[in-house]
Each structure stands twice: as C-alpha cells, then as structure tokens.
Design a protein around this motif. Structure first.
Motif, PDB file in Angstrom:
ATOM      1  N   ALA B 592       0.845  -1.295  -0.087  1.00 60.59           N
ATOM      2  CA  ALA B 592      -0.177   0.003  -0.017  1.00 60.59           C
ATOM      3  C   ALA B 592       0.761   1.308   0.062  1.00 60.59           C
ATOM      4  CB  ALA B 592      -0.780  -0.054   1.193  1.00 60.59           C
ATOM      5  N   SER B 593       0.331   2.351  -0.572  1.00 62.63           N
ATOM      6  CA  SER B 593       1.010   3.452  -0.589  1.00 62.63           C
ATOM      7  C   SER B 593       0.170   4.662  -0.524  1.00 62.63           C
ATOM      8  CB  SER B 593       1.736   3.615  -1.794  1.00 62.63           C
ATOM      9  OG  SER B 593       0.941   3.526  -2.680  1.00 62.63           O
ATOM     10  N   ALA B 594       0.623   5.729   0.229  1.00 66.83           N
ATOM     11  CA  ALA B 594      -0.150   6.855   0.746  1.00 66.83           C
ATOM     12  C   ALA B 594      -0.750   7.795  -0.452  1.00 66.83           C
ATOM     13  CB  ALA B 594       0.458   7.943   1.621  1.00 66.83           C
ATOM     14  N   ASP B 595      -1.869   8.233  -0.372  1.00 74.50           N
ATOM     15  CA  ASP B 595      -2.240   9.003  -1.513  1.00 74.50           C
ATOM     16  C   ASP B 595      -2.634  10.452  -1.256  1.00 74.50           C
ATOM     17  OD1 ASP B 595      -4.512   8.791  -0.120  1.00 74.50           O
ATOM     18  OD2 ASP B 595      -5.743   8.003  -1.911  1.00 74.50           O
ATOM     19  N   THR B 596      -2.281  10.699   0.043  1.00 69.95           N
ATOM     20  CA  THR B 596      -2.466  12.221   0.560  1.00 69.95           C
ATOM     21  C   THR B 596      -1.359  12.376   1.410  1.00 69.95           C
ATOM     22  OG1 THR B 596      -4.819  11.653   0.147  1.00 69.95           O
ATOM     23  CG2 THR B 596      -4.061  13.766   1.412  1.00 69.95           C
ATOM     24  N   TYR B 597      -0.977  13.750   1.500  1.00 72.52           N
ATOM     25  CA  TYR B 597       0.038  13.810   2.609  1.00 72.52           C
ATOM     26  C   TYR B 597      -0.380  15.312   3.299  1.00 72.52           C
ATOM     27  CZ  TYR B 597       2.665  10.598  -0.360  1.00 72.52           C
ATOM     28  OH  TYR B 597       2.918   9.428  -0.897  1.00 72.52           O
ATOM     29  N   GLU B 598      -0.507  15.116   4.516  1.00 71.25           N
ATOM     30  CA  GLU B 598      -0.926  16.430   5.329  1.00 71.25           C
ATOM     31  C   GLU B 598       0.417  17.067   5.711  1.00 71.25           C
ATOM     32  OE1 GLU B 598      -4.342  15.644   8.046  1.00 71.25           O
ATOM     33  OE2 GLU B 598      -3.080  16.786   9.535  1.00 71.25           O
ATOM     34  N   VAL B 599       0.769  18.361   5.283  1.00 69.16           N
ATOM     35  CA  VAL B 599       1.917  19.066   5.549  1.00 69.16           C
ATOM     36  C   VAL B 599       1.624  20.252   6.538  1.00 69.16           C
ATOM     37  CG1 VAL B 599       3.750  20.353   4.611  1.00 69.16           C
ATOM     38  CG2 VAL B 599       2.906  18.350   3.319  1.00 69.16           C
ATOM     39  N   ARG B 600       2.356  20.512   7.636  1.00 62.61           N
ATOM     40  CA  ARG B 600       2.039  21.530   8.374  1.00 62.61           C
ATOM     41  C   ARG B 600       3.152  22.296   8.457  1.00 62.61           C
ATOM     42  NH1 ARG B 600      -0.614  17.341  10.129  1.00 62.61           N
ATOM     43  NH2 ARG B 600       1.313  16.420  11.598  1.00 62.61           N
ATOM     44  N   LEU B 601       2.973  23.651   8.076  1.00 56.80           N
ATOM     45  CA  LEU B 601       4.099  24.302   8.124  1.00 56.80           C
ATOM     46  C   LEU B 601       4.643  25.302   9.125  1.00 56.80           C
ATOM     47  CD1 LEU B 601       2.999  25.836   4.399  1.00 56.80           C
ATOM     48  CD2 LEU B 601       4.638  24.341   4.782  1.00 56.80           C
ATOM     49  N   ALA B 602       5.730  25.719   8.973  1.00 57.76           N
ATOM     50  CA  ALA B 602       6.183  26.392  10.362  1.00 57.76           C
ATOM     51  C   ALA B 602       5.386  27.885  10.446  1.00 57.76           C
ATOM     52  CB  ALA B 602       7.721  26.741  10.402  1.00 57.76           C
ATOM     53  N   ALA B 603       5.144  28.348  11.452  1.00 61.58           N
ATOM     54  CA  ALA B 603       4.474  29.909  11.554  1.00 61.58           C
ATOM     55  C   ALA B 603       4.902  30.706  10.514  1.00 61.58           C
ATOM     56  CB  ALA B 603       4.845  30.219  12.971  1.00 61.58           C
ATOM     57  N   GLY B 604       4.336  31.467   9.740  1.00 55.70           N
ATOM     58  CA  GLY B 604       4.780  32.295   9.122  1.00 55.70           C
ATOM     59  C   GLY B 604       5.012  32.098   7.681  1.00 55.70           C
ATOM     60  N   VAL B 605       5.041  30.590   7.291  1.00 52.29           N
ATOM     61  CA  VAL B 605       5.538  30.385   6.047  1.00 52.29           C
ATOM     62  C   VAL B 605       4.265  30.349   5.227  1.00 52.29           C
ATOM     63  CG1 VAL B 605       6.221  28.502   4.633  1.00 52.29           C
ATOM     64  CG2 VAL B 605       7.187  28.782   6.969  1.00 52.29           C
ATOM     65  N   ASP B 606       4.312  30.937   4.059  1.00 49.42           N
ATOM     66  CA  ASP B 606       3.306  31.249   2.816  1.00 49.42           C
ATOM     67  C   ASP B 606       2.990  29.795   2.154  1.00 49.42           C
ATOM     68  OD1 ASP B 606       1.392  31.963   0.992  1.00 49.42           O
ATOM     69  OD2 ASP B 606       2.631  33.461   0.053  1.00 49.42           O
ATOM     70  N   PRO B 607       1.732  29.290   2.671  1.00 55.03           N
ATOM     71  CA  PRO B 607       1.388  28.116   1.842  1.00 55.03           C
ATOM     72  C   PRO B 607       1.454  28.044   0.447  1.00 55.03           C
ATOM     73  CG  PRO B 607      -0.582  28.945   3.066  1.00 55.03           C
ATOM     74  CD  PRO B 607       0.828  30.070   3.388  1.00 55.03           C
ATOM     75  N   ARG B 608       1.093  29.249  -0.191  1.00 57.34           N
ATOM     76  CA  ARG B 608       1.428  29.393  -1.356  1.00 57.34           C
ATOM     77  C   ARG B 608       2.443  28.942  -1.994  1.00 57.34           C
ATOM     78  NH1 ARG B 608      -2.552  34.427  -2.115  1.00 57.34           N
ATOM     79  NH2 ARG B 608      -1.532  34.603  -0.065  1.00 57.34           N
ATOM     80  N   ARG B 609       3.526  29.651  -1.441  1.00 58.26           N
ATOM     81  CA  ARG B 609       4.858  29.550  -2.041  1.00 58.26           C
ATOM     82  C   ARG B 609       5.342  28.118  -1.775  1.00 58.26           C
ATOM     83  NH1 ARG B 609       9.039  33.789  -0.172  1.00 58.26           N
ATOM     84  NH2 ARG B 609       7.566  35.059  -1.548  1.00 58.26           N
ATOM     85  N   TYR B 610       4.797  27.420  -0.817  1.00 61.32           N
ATOM     86  CA  TYR B 610       5.088  25.876  -0.559  1.00 61.32           C
ATOM     87  C   TYR B 610       4.540  25.209  -1.543  1.00 61.32           C
ATOM     88  CZ  TYR B 610       5.692  21.321   1.853  1.00 61.32           C
ATOM     89  OH  TYR B 610       5.948  19.992   1.767  1.00 61.32           O
ATOM     90  N   ALA B 611       3.172  25.340  -1.907  1.00 59.31           N
ATOM     91  CA  ALA B 611       2.407  24.842  -2.810  1.00 59.31           C
ATOM     92  C   ALA B 611       3.145  24.790  -4.306  1.00 59.31           C
ATOM     93  CB  ALA B 611       1.006  25.042  -2.948  1.00 59.31           C
TER      94      ALA B 611
END
Ligand SMILES: Nc1ncnc2c1ncn2[C@@H]1O[C@H](COP(=O)(O)OP(=O)(O)OP(=O)(O)O)[C@@H](O)[C@H]1O
Ligand SMILES: [Mg+2]
Lengths: 235, 769
Positions: B592-611
């Motif tokens: 089995a392999s994962a199909d979703t990953y839940e990523v929690r960013l450090a405070a102040g990190v822009d999720p747009r940039r990460y995406a």
C-alpha cells in the motif's frame, strides 16, 4: 477660634452677597458682620433667603456676586476640597431635620466628624461619648437615628456639630421639627454654649427662641437685611 | 385616572436615567429572547414545513427486485394505513470516483429511475437545470439547497465502473433523501436494477413503533425478505435537529440562558425601581392616593419604557435573527428548508416582555400598596440593629481611613438593598462567566474541525482522472515534502475501506504514518494510536457497530486479516471513519502507498509558496490549502458572540442600574457628609469602596458559579464529548478580567451619581431632598 474670640474680631464678613437661582433672587446684596463670641439670630418670612444665607457662610454654596469671609478665609478663593477642610475646622452645622447618617449609630454619627480629620477612632469615640453625655443622650449611643425621638436626634446633631470645636455654630431652625419641650432643651443648650464663648448664628421663625438665645436680631426680607437690633438675652 | 397618569408622567420625567435604563434593559432582553426563541423554533419547524411542502416520504423502502414484482409493490399503495405511495422506481448503487469538483457526485451514490420530480410522495424540488429526459442524463440531489450556487455543475460528466457516462442536467433537493441522484426510467432499466424503491406516506407516522407497525402491515402480502431496507423521516428530522455538527445544543443553551438572565435582570431592575420609590409612594398615600392608584402609578412608570423597549427590542431581534440563524445552521443539510422562524416569536416576545415587566413591578408594588404611608415614608431608612451594628462598630474602630471603613460598612447597614445589588452582580457575572466560557469552548470545537492555517494537503495525481501520476514513489514523495523549506510536520495518509469481522458495515480507515496528526488532540477517551493494531474512532463509528474503547476487532482486506484493538475515542466525527497507524495497513496490504500527505508549515510560511514548490518538484502532486481559518469557527463564535454581547450588555445595565439607584438614594447622605467636612475625594473613595466591595464579593460567588455551570453544560449537553483542553477554558487572565469587569461595572454605576453628588453643591443636594 480662641484668637478671634479673645479680640472680639469679625468672624464672619459678608460684603454685597447676592445669590440667584435662575430667575429667583434668594439673596439680594447682603452685607453683614458677625463677631467672635456673638450670638445672632436671623428672622424673616419663609422663602426670604435665610437658609441660603447660612449655606453661603458654611461654604455649602457659592454666591453669584459678593464676597464671604469666614475666620479670615475668603471662601470664594477656596476649591471644593479646601472648602471641606474649612468646614471641618471652623463650622458646625445643625439642621432643622437633623440630617444624621441613617446607617450609622448615634455615637459614630458624632465621632465621624472628627474621624474625617484623621483623629483616631478611639479618641474620636471618647470625645463623642463625652459630648453625648453632656447633652444627655449617652444612653442612646448605639441607637440608629431612625429609632431616636426628634429631640434626641437633634441633640445628637448638636453633638456632631460641636465635635471639632468649631469657631462658628450655624443652626437652621434647630427647634423647628421639635415639640416645645424638646425645643426648649435644645434652646437652653445653645444658650449655655454661647455662654462659654461659642459663636452662634441661628435661623429661626421663633421670636422667643431668638430673643432668649441671641444678643442680636437680624431681620431678613426678600433676600435683604431689613433691620438689626440688640435682643434681650445673650451677651 | 388622569391624576395617576400625570403623577406617573412627572415621576418618569424626574427619573430619566432610570426610565432610560428600564427601556434599554427591556430592549436588550427582548432582542435576546427573540433570538433565543427563534433559534429554538428554527431548529425544528423549517424542516417540517419543507417536508410537508414536498409531501415527504415517511418511509423510503427498498425491496429486492428478485423477490417482489413491481405489480405486487404497486398494490401496497392500497393497503390500510397507507396515505399515499410512489413507485416502484428501479434503484442501483454505483461507486463514483472523484472526477469532478462536485462533492455530491463522489462515492457510492444511490440512483433511482424516475420520470419526473412530482408525484403523490416526495415532490423533489429542482433547484438548477431540469429533470432528466433522456438516457445519459442525471439529476443530483443537493443535501443543502442554500449552499453556494454551482452552475458549473450542470453539464459535468460522471463516470463510474459499469455505467455509461452520465451528464448532469439538473440539481434538485429531496427532503426525504430518497436518492442521491435520479435518471430516467429507461436509463434505469438499462442498468438492470436489482433493487426497487417505494416511497410511502402513512396515516400514523409520528413515532418509530407506528412506522414499524405500518411497514409490517404493508409487507404482509409480500414474499419474506422482500423488504431490504427502510429509512424513516424520523432519522432525517433527528439529523436536522441535531445539526450534524453538535453545537446547536450549545447554542440552545445560550438561548435559554439568555432568556433566563434577561427575565431575572428585568425583574431585578423593575422591582428595584419600585423599592427605591417607596418614600415617594408614602408621600402619594399621604396625599390621598388610594392603594390601587399607587399601584397604577408605579405600573405606568415602568410599563411605558418597557413597552417602548420591547417594541424596539423585537425589531432589533428580528433584524439580527437572519444572519445569526444563517450562521447557526451553516453546514446543516437543510435541503430546501428555509431557515427562519415563525412570526409568533417576535409576537410572543413583544407581548410577553411588558407583561413580565408589569409582573415584576407588581410584586413590590403590591407590597407598597399594603404598607402604611408612614412606614413607606420611612421605609429603607430604618436599619435594624444587630449583626450590622457589630460590623459597623468594628469598622468604625478599625485602623482604616474613615471613608474606606464607612464604605465597607454601608452594605451591612442595609441588608435588603445590599442583597438587591449583589443579586444583580451575581446573576450578571455568573452569566457572563458562563457565556464567555461556552464561547471559548465552542470556538475551540469549531476550530478543531477545520484545517488550521498553515496546513497544506498534497494529493497524488491519478491517471484515471486524466491527471499526471507523480514521478516519485510514496516514500520519495514524503522525503521530498519534508525537504522543502518551511515544513514543520508531514503525515502521509490513505483511506482504505476495510471489512470488520462480524460486522455488516464496512469502515473507511485512514492509515497514517509520519508525524502525529493534530486530530490526536481530540481524543476524549483512551489515547491516540502509537503502534500496529490500534484503532481510534469517533463515537458514532463505535456506537453504530456496538463497539467501545478496549474492544478487539478483526480487520479484513484483500483476503488478509489483522487483529486490532480500539484504543481511543475521538470527540466527534463521521460514523464511516476510523484511524490507525501505517503498520496496521502493512499487515493487510504490504504494498500500500499513501495518496495524501498532510503538511504542516512553520509559523509565517506562505502556503502558496510551498504549494508552488511542490508542483515544481513533481507536477504529479496536487497541493491544496485554505487561506481562511475556518468559516464555521468564525460563524459559531459569531453566534455565541452575539448572545454573549447581549448578555454582557444586559448584565452590565442591570448592575449599573441597581448601583445607580442605591447610590442615588444616598445622595442626601452624601450631602450631609460633605456638610460636616467630607472632601469630594473622600466621598468618591467611600462610594467606590462600598460598591467595589460588593462587586468583589459578588465576583467571589459568581465566578465559581459560572465555571461550575459551564462545566455542567459542556459535560452534559450535546452529542459531543469535549476533550479536557476544550473544557478548561478559564485562564487566570480570563478570570481576573471577569472579576475586574464586575467591579468596574459596579463602580461605574456608582460613580455617575456619586460624582454628580460630589460635584453638586451641598446646598443643592440637601435642598433637593
Ligand atoms: N437649591 C435651590 N435651587 C433653586 N432655588 C432655591 C434653592 N435654594 C433656595 N432656593 C430659592 O431661594 C429662595 C430662598 O430660599 P431659602 O431656603 O433660603 O428660604 P428660607 O428663608 O430658608 O425659607 P424657610 O423659612 O421656608 O426655610 C426661595 O425662593 C427658594 O425657592
Ligand atoms: Mg430655610
């Protein structure tokens, strides 16, 4: 008090005092002097401004015009707090309807006047009890005003007025709410006080009270002094 | 009567502040009552209205087509007790993979074949588009009609294994939830349904037993086992009232509480007004007013501002109700039920509040009626000696500045008046403590349901949906996600449908590895899994399968089995889902392999940039994130906030009013004290000490009481079990703020009259009395 009294100096000096309440003129240019040790009675019809006059002298209200000087203080120059201190030190007031503090027993009503000046409770109460004793109501020291008779209340009121050994005792119809016997007792009390040097200014309707207590009669009408003369009794 | 009216008018004119306060308190209370009753009404009646309008099905029954022929089923419509019936409609269940953005078109859908939305039962409302007319067309059921409009849904093509492609031509809503989607009967026939649907309305359908009896009578003439399943309207109704999310019970508590406090405060304020008017009453009697006239004067004095306040309050409440209700019912599958409340709600409040006020005034007014004039004139001015005296004596001799000791002694001299002030403070502060506590709990609850800010979900693209598959494999994806800048935690997940040995219902288990999910904070019993063979589930998952924490179960997947134990129960959640660790899945499906990953960013990190970084690294990865931190959280907090604000206003006004009245009564005394030499400052110190002492004493009672009430409510209300962190909401700073608020409100109420008395010349005060 003693200084002023010894020399028979002018203790109260009103010059051209005028008081208006809106349209109504309560005092209309009153000029009047009272010397230390004197006992004076103010008489006149209802609404002529007698109580207003006392209020001016006690610093309870301010004149619209003119100056009021008591024991060397020009009251017009004193702020509210300074006026309160002035009253503590120089004025004792007796009211027609007693104006005791309902929530305090007799002894504390009397002691309060001294405690406000910072006198320790013990000392204040001791003196208050002495005064109540002299006035013949020591037995009711723990009673609340509401349970006292009118005469008793007024005696507590007198005791309170004397608490700080005021230079000037002001009494507004002190017997007005009392029956004749109680009224007489209070009257005698005031005479005795004057006899030992207490300066006294009484407002009254009662000619007998005036003539017996006071050395001087001041006749008032429409906010003006309309006549003055010596009375029978007093000094 | 004219004497009464004139006297009352004069009294109102002389007591402008008090009259204004009565009006304001009644206004706030009426608005609160309208909102509270509206919320309670809205929780039930809109469903009924919409359900009746659609002639909703009391029972949606599905029959085995092999055992019951259509003619026999059609005849059930004529059986006794059946009011109306629709069907038979062919019915299939098809599992639709995610190929569109329409959430309603995903997963296993029940499809029924119907020629049109009308009929004797279940008149489906078509909201967008039209009904299916030809094969290849499908109409979707929208569980919530007032959601965002989705015109792009029309025309979408749905594909599922074993089905021809279907084009969405309409969006409709069935209050009976008879199906998730509809096609034409011809299309249905082509799908060879093995189940047939019948929709019934019964004469007697109010309770479960009645419905069971009706169904038993109906299936009498049918072959045994023909009835496969039956869903009742009671469950739907329940679901609506329960509000899927569990906060409606809490909102209801808010409403009831607000109503109660409103009533108490109004009663207090009004009777305070009458009590403080006792002397005035005595004078009226002395003047020759009859007892009845005195009562009339006082009732008039309070009823006039109360009536005006109630009218304005009802209007304000009705205006507030729209947004508040919409917020309260957000996320509820309301179908086409219009969220709102009956006209009786403002009507009842409008009529009820002045009546309540009059009743509150009547009690003390009647007492005043009996009082002799002399007693009334001296009422309240005759403290009885006793304990009060001893306290006074002790305080008079204490080594405190006299104004302070005087202020401390005052409350003891008048127990009655003190009780009134304290009651106002305690009721007000208790309710404020309780509501702010509930507000914090609900905010925490709502927030827990939403992805926190700074969380990015990364989905693996699937070729079946026309997406690029990722170049990297599962483990490399996780390593990649961890290596990008700004990452704090990564959890890899996959949902697998698993059979539970001995259970009819399957479970969708979310298997996870990597960092512990924030969901772990929502465990209310037991703990989060920390090894293989451990399962954590929401209460609904457990109760529907008769399971409890500690129970052992066997998981079945692809012919393999794994033993597991339930180790924890979550606060809330969907009955289908449970959570377990990755090792548990490896035992069932080693590849089995994962199909979703839940990523929690450090405070102040822009999720747009990460995406962007994720997409750049592997175009087969599809990151998504939401920038807003949960609209539900905002709206729930908003609803709670409206009530809290109203309650705070009411409580503050109540305390303010009581203190104002009692201090105003003292004005003559303040004048006397000034005449014997009390400075304005000393007057202020005395008054403030007096009410501050009462405020502090009130806070000592009210805050623990409010905390206790909060605990009782969160422990017992609703279907949610709150974790301790959501129950322990009272931070020391919160408590200090509450206590200070009590004292400050009391002091403010005292300061206004005390200052005006201190400012006024003594002569004026004494003259006025
Ligand atoms: N605080 C006040 N506000 C308005 N008017 C006032 C005030 N105090 C006194 N007056 C008015 O001033 C006038 C004099 O009042 P004052 O109380 O001095 O009379 P009085 O001689 O003491 O009367 P009485 O013998 O009835 O006590 C009256 O017309 C009264 O209405
Ligand atoms: Mg007078």
């Amino acid at each position: 008090m003693s200084e002023a009294e010894k020399s028979g100096q002018v203790l109260v000096d009103l010059a051209g005092v005028r008081k208006e309440y809106g349209q109504a003129v309560a005092l209309d240019g009153v000029t009047l002097q009272i010397r230390a040790g004197e006992a004076a009675a103010v008489m006149g019809p209802s609404g002529c401004g007698k109580s207003t006059l006392l209020n001016m002298i006690a610093g309870l209200d301010r004149p619209t015009a003119g100056t009021v000087t008591v024991a060397g203080h020009d009251l017009g120059r004193l702020g509210e707090s300074a006026l309160a201190l002035f009253r503590r030190r120089h004025i004792g007031m007796i009211f027609q309807f007693f104006n005791l503090i309902d929530d305090l027993p007799a002894l504390d009503n009397v002691a309060l006047a001294a405690q406000l000046t910072g006198t320790p409770a013990r000392t204040a109460r001791a003196r208050a009890l002495d005064l109540l004793g002299e006035l013949g109501v020591a037995g009711r020291k723990d009673a609340y005003p509401a349970t006292l008779s009118g005469g008793q209340r007024q005696r507590v009121g007198v005791a309170r007025a004397l608490m700080n050994r005021p230079a000037l005792l002001l009494a507004d119809e002190p017997t007005g709410a009392l029956d004749s016997r109680s009224g007489e007792q209070v009257m005698d009390l005031l005479i005795d006080l004057n006899q030992i040097g207490q300066t006294l200014l009484i407002v009254t309707h009662d000619l007998e009270l005036a003539t017996r207590c006071a050395g001087r009669l001041i006749e008032f009408a429409d906010g003006q002094v309309v006549g003055q003369g010596a009375a029978g009794a007093g000094r | 009567m004219s004497a009464v009216w004139r006297t009352a008018r004069a009294a109102v004119a002389r007591r402008r502040v008090q009259t204004l306060l009565i009006g304001l308190v009644v206004l706030c209370c009426t608005a609160t009552a309208v909102l509270a009753l509206g919320l309670l009404d809205a929780a039930t009646t809109p469903f009924d209205r919409a359900f009746e309008h659609q002639r909703g099905a009391h029972v949606v029954a599905s029959f085995d087509a092999a055992k019951a022929n259509p003619a026999a089923l059609a005849r059930t419509a004529a059986r006794p007790g059946v009011q109306a019936a629709a069907g038979p409609f062919g019915q299939v269940v098809a599992d639709f993979p995610r190929t569109t953005d329409i959430p309603e078109a995903e997963g296993p859908l029940t499809i029924a074949g119907r020629a049109g939305p009308g009929g004797p039962v279940d008149r489906v409302s078509v909201l967008y588009g039209r009904w299916a007319r030809a094969p290849g067309e499908i109409v979707l059921n929208l569980p919530a009609a007032d959601g965002p409009r989705r015109p792009q849904a029309l025309g979408a093509r749905l594909t599922a294994p074993g089905l021809p492609p279907l084009t969405v031509v309409g969006l409709a809503s069935s209050m009976s939830r008879s199906a998730d989607a509809w096609v034409t009967p011809a299309q249905m026939a082509a799908l060879r349904p093995r189940a047939v649907q019948m929709l019934y309305r019964f004469e007697e359908a109010a309770t479960g037993p009645e419905l069971r009896a009706a169904m038993a009578a109906l299936s009498d003439g049918l072959p045994a086992g023909a009835l496969a399943s039956a869903a009742t309207h009671l469950a739907l109704r329940q679901a609506f009232a329960d509000l899927a999310a569990a906060y409606l019970p809490l909102l209801t508590v808010f409403g009831v509480l607000a109503l109660l406090v409103a009533v108490l405060i109004v009663a207090g304020v009004v009777s305070g007004a009458v009590v403080s008017g006792l002397r005035h009453i005595g004078v009226l009697k002395a003047l020759g007013f009859t007892p009845g006239q005195v009562v009339a004067v006082y009732l008039t004095m309070v009823s006039v501002p109360a009536a005006i306040g109630a009218a304005l309050g009802a209007a304000a409440g009705a205006a507030l109700a729209g947004p508040v209700l919409r917020a309260a019912f957000q996320g509820v599958d309301a179908g086409v039920a219009e969220i709102g409340f009956g006209g009786w709600v403002p009507g009842v409040c409008l009529a009820g509040m002045p009546l309540l006020v009059a009743a509150a005034a009547l009690v003390p007014a009647l007492r005043a009626r009996r009082l002799s004039a002399a007693a009334a004139i001296s009422a309240g001015s005759a403290p009885r000696p006793g304990r009060g005296l001893r306290v006074q004596r002790a305080l008079g001799g204490a080594r405190l500045p006299r104004p302070v000791s005087l202020g401390l002694g005052l409350p003891f001299a008048r127990p009655g008046r003190t009780a009134m002030t304290m009651a106002a403070i305690v009721v007000g502060l208790t309710s404020v403590t309780l509501t702010t506590g509930l507000g914090v709990t609900m905010a925490a609850f709502a927030a827990a349901d939403r992805p926190p800010a700074g969380q990015v979900g990364v989905r693996v693209g699937e070729a079946a949906f026309g997406e690029n598959a990722p170049r990297l494999d599962d483990r490399r994806i996780e390593a990649l996600l961890r290596s990008l800048p700004g990452v704090r935690q990564v959890t890899a997940k996959v949902f697998r449908q698993v059979r539970l040995a001995g259970q009819a219902r399957r479970g969708d288990i979310n298997f996870q590895r990597g960092d512990t999910s924030p969901l772990a904070a929502q465990v209310v019993q037991g703990r989060w899994f920390d090894g293989p063979g451990q399962i954590v589930a929401p209460p609904a998952f457990l109760s529907q399968r008769g399971l409890a924490v500690g129970d052992r179960i066997t998981l079945l997947l692809n012919g393999r089995r794994a033993e597991a134990r339930i180790v924890g129960r979550l606060m809330s959640g969907d009955a289908r889902f449970a959570w377990a660790s990755w090792d548990t899945l490896t035992a069932l499906d080693p590849r089995a392999s994962a199909d979703t990953y839940e990523v929690r960013l450090a405070a102040g990190v822009d999720p747009r940039r990460y995406a962007d970084a994720v997409r750049a690294a592997d175009p087969g990865l599809h990151p998504s994130f939401s920038l807003e931190t949960g609209t539900t959280a905002a709206t729930v907090v908003g609803v709670a906030g409206v009530f809290t604000a109203l309650l705070i206003a009411v409580a503050a006004l109540g305390v303010f009013n009581t203190v104002l009245l009692t201090t105003r009564e003292r004005r003559r005394e303040l004048g006397v004290l000034k005449s014997i030499g009390m400075t304005p400052r000393q007057v202020t110190v005395m008054t403030v000490t007096s009410v501050a002492a009462q405020g502090a004493a009130g806070a000592l009672i009210a805050i623990p009481a409010g905390m206790l009430a909060h605990r009782l409510i969160v422990d017992n209300v609703g279907i949610v079990e709150f974790p301790d962190a959501m129950k322990d909401v009272f931070q020391p700073s919160h408590l200090v703020a509450l206590a200070l608020a009590g004292v400050v409100i009391a002091v403010l109420g005292a300061l206004a009259p005390a200052c005006s008395a201190a400012r006024l010349t003594v002569a004026a005060v004494l003259h006025a009395e």
